[in-house]
Design an enzyme around this catalytic site. Sequence first.
Site, PDB file in Angstrom:
ATOM      1  N   GLU A 210       0.821  -1.202   0.000  1.00 53.72           N
ATOM      2  CA  GLU A 210       0.000   0.000   0.000  1.00 53.72           C
ATOM      3  C   GLU A 210       0.858   1.256   0.000  1.00 53.72           C
ATOM      4  O   GLU A 210       2.010   1.237   0.438  1.00 53.72           O
ATOM      5  CB  GLU A 210      -0.885   0.027   1.259  1.00 53.72           C
ATOM      6  CG  GLU A 210      -1.775  -1.177   1.421  1.00 53.72           C
ATOM      7  CD  GLU A 210      -2.386  -1.261   2.802  1.00 53.72           C
ATOM      8  OE1 GLU A 210      -3.213  -2.153   3.024  1.00 53.72           O
ATOM      9  OE2 GLU A 210      -2.023  -0.439   3.674  1.00 53.72           O
ATOM     10  N   LYS A 212       2.358   4.623   1.268  1.00 55.76           N
ATOM     11  CA  LYS A 212       2.645   5.274   2.548  1.00 55.76           C
ATOM     12  C   LYS A 212       2.663   6.764   2.268  1.00 55.76           C
ATOM     13  O   LYS A 212       3.539   7.267   1.564  1.00 55.76           O
ATOM     14  CB  LYS A 212       3.992   4.807   3.101  1.00 55.76           C
ATOM     15  CG  LYS A 212       4.436   5.595   4.355  1.00 55.76           C
ATOM     16  CD  LYS A 212       3.534   5.281   5.529  1.00 55.76           C
ATOM     17  CE  LYS A 212       3.991   6.032   6.789  1.00 55.76           C
ATOM     18  NZ  LYS A 212       3.656   7.465   6.746  1.00 55.76           N
ATOM     19  N   PHE A 296      -6.621   2.474   5.649  1.00 49.75           N
ATOM     20  CA  PHE A 296      -5.956   1.230   5.280  1.00 49.75           C
ATOM     21  C   PHE A 296      -6.314   0.062   6.191  1.00 49.75           C
ATOM     22  O   PHE A 296      -5.855  -1.058   5.967  1.00 49.75           O
ATOM     23  CB  PHE A 296      -4.434   1.402   5.238  1.00 49.75           C
ATOM     24  CG  PHE A 296      -3.825   2.001   6.480  1.00 49.75           C
ATOM     25  CD1 PHE A 296      -3.739   1.294   7.658  1.00 49.75           C
ATOM     26  CD2 PHE A 296      -3.315   3.290   6.442  1.00 49.75           C
ATOM     27  CE1 PHE A 296      -3.172   1.849   8.790  1.00 49.75           C
ATOM     28  CE2 PHE A 296      -2.741   3.860   7.574  1.00 49.75           C
ATOM     29  CZ  PHE A 296      -2.665   3.133   8.747  1.00 49.75           C
ATOM     30  N   ARG A 367       4.334  -3.087  17.870  1.00 49.48           N
ATOM     31  CA  ARG A 367       5.660  -3.316  18.407  1.00 49.48           C
ATOM     32  C   ARG A 367       6.058  -2.106  19.239  1.00 49.48           C
ATOM     33  O   ARG A 367       5.596  -1.002  19.010  1.00 49.48           O
ATOM     34  CB  ARG A 367       6.690  -3.501  17.293  1.00 49.48           C
ATOM     35  CG  ARG A 367       6.389  -4.660  16.358  1.00 49.48           C
ATOM     36  CD  ARG A 367       7.450  -4.759  15.279  1.00 49.48           C
ATOM     37  NE  ARG A 367       7.181  -5.847  14.364  1.00 49.48           N
ATOM     38  CZ  ARG A 367       6.416  -5.732  13.289  1.00 49.48           C
ATOM     39  NH1 ARG A 367       5.856  -4.597  13.014  1.00 49.48           N
ATOM     40  NH2 ARG A 367       6.232  -6.778  12.490  1.00 49.48           N
TER      41      ARG A 367
END
Length: 368
Positions: A210, A212, A296, A367
Amino acid sequence: MLLSDLSEATETVAATSSRLQKVAALADVLRRLDVDEIAPAIGFLIASPRQGRLGVGWRGLAILDVAHTDVAQLTVGGLDAALDRVAAAGGPGSVDARRRELETLAASATAAEWHFITRVILGELRTGALEGVLLDAIASAGDRPAALVRRAAMLSGDLGETARIALTASPAELEEVGLRVGRAVMPMLASTAASAAEAITALGRDASVEYKLDGARIQVHRDGDDVHVYTRSLAEVTHRVPELVEAVRALPAQRLILDGETLSLDDDGAPRAFQDTMSRFGSEAAATVALRPWFFDVLHVDGRDLIDEPLSTRLEILDQVVGDLRMPGVVTADPERAEEFGREALAAGHEGIMVKALDAPYAAGRRG
């Protein structure tokens, strides 16, 4: 707890490169906090006090000329209460009122504590106590599974509240923390790769590739006509972005949580400079530059939580819900196609691309 205990723990964390030692030092200090000290202490450790912006900058702190105490006596709760008073100062004379509160606070702190406090206020506490390390420390201090703590933190969007539950409540209460429309969720994060081809090769299977955008991350919650827009840091900016609110109200779903980006376009449809987009988030002034959203991911739709569903399922639902507001992307396992799509993104004036595994749940991308 004395503030000096917390400050000294951050110095220990900053002095080591060992993640295990960082976690141990933070866990030790977390275990010794009283219940009402937990949330404020977490805010201090990540240089994000629960009071939010205090209206105090570097100059306001630099001009203070106060003799510090030689005896550590300021507590975590005492600092939290002092910051409450600083934050409450408003209206005529607010600058002087904040200065007086800061002078009183500075006089009650040792020099080392004041150094810690100023870095907390300015958001410049560089100790290595990154969110992921702190989450592991919370899990260790509360003897809770790290994965469960991370999930609760993501879904609540509140590290302090997560710590309180993990350290003082039952494991069942931690497990019960769930997704709630209207409550911001910690956003999925990503790691970097040298190239699109490398990322695709590392996955070894079909992936979503996708655009960015060089814009601002947004998370949008809708409950009927009630819409809330949050930034990457979970600050609410709903009142500053009415065009995003209206765009989401027009979508064919009544309850939604969407993840995406927004930026402004020029008259030719090309992206404007990043600062043009960000100016809309930092100003109360009337909008002169319109924003356009691209989504997204979808985390919830009309009573159905999707964070544990694979990305492939979420993207199918996203297509149905947002239509042409979907972030441009392709599905491929071909490194050359991924590289080609990356060049297309750059040619369109965007920052690059994101590569995501189609079988990954939303939480897997988180993360620290």
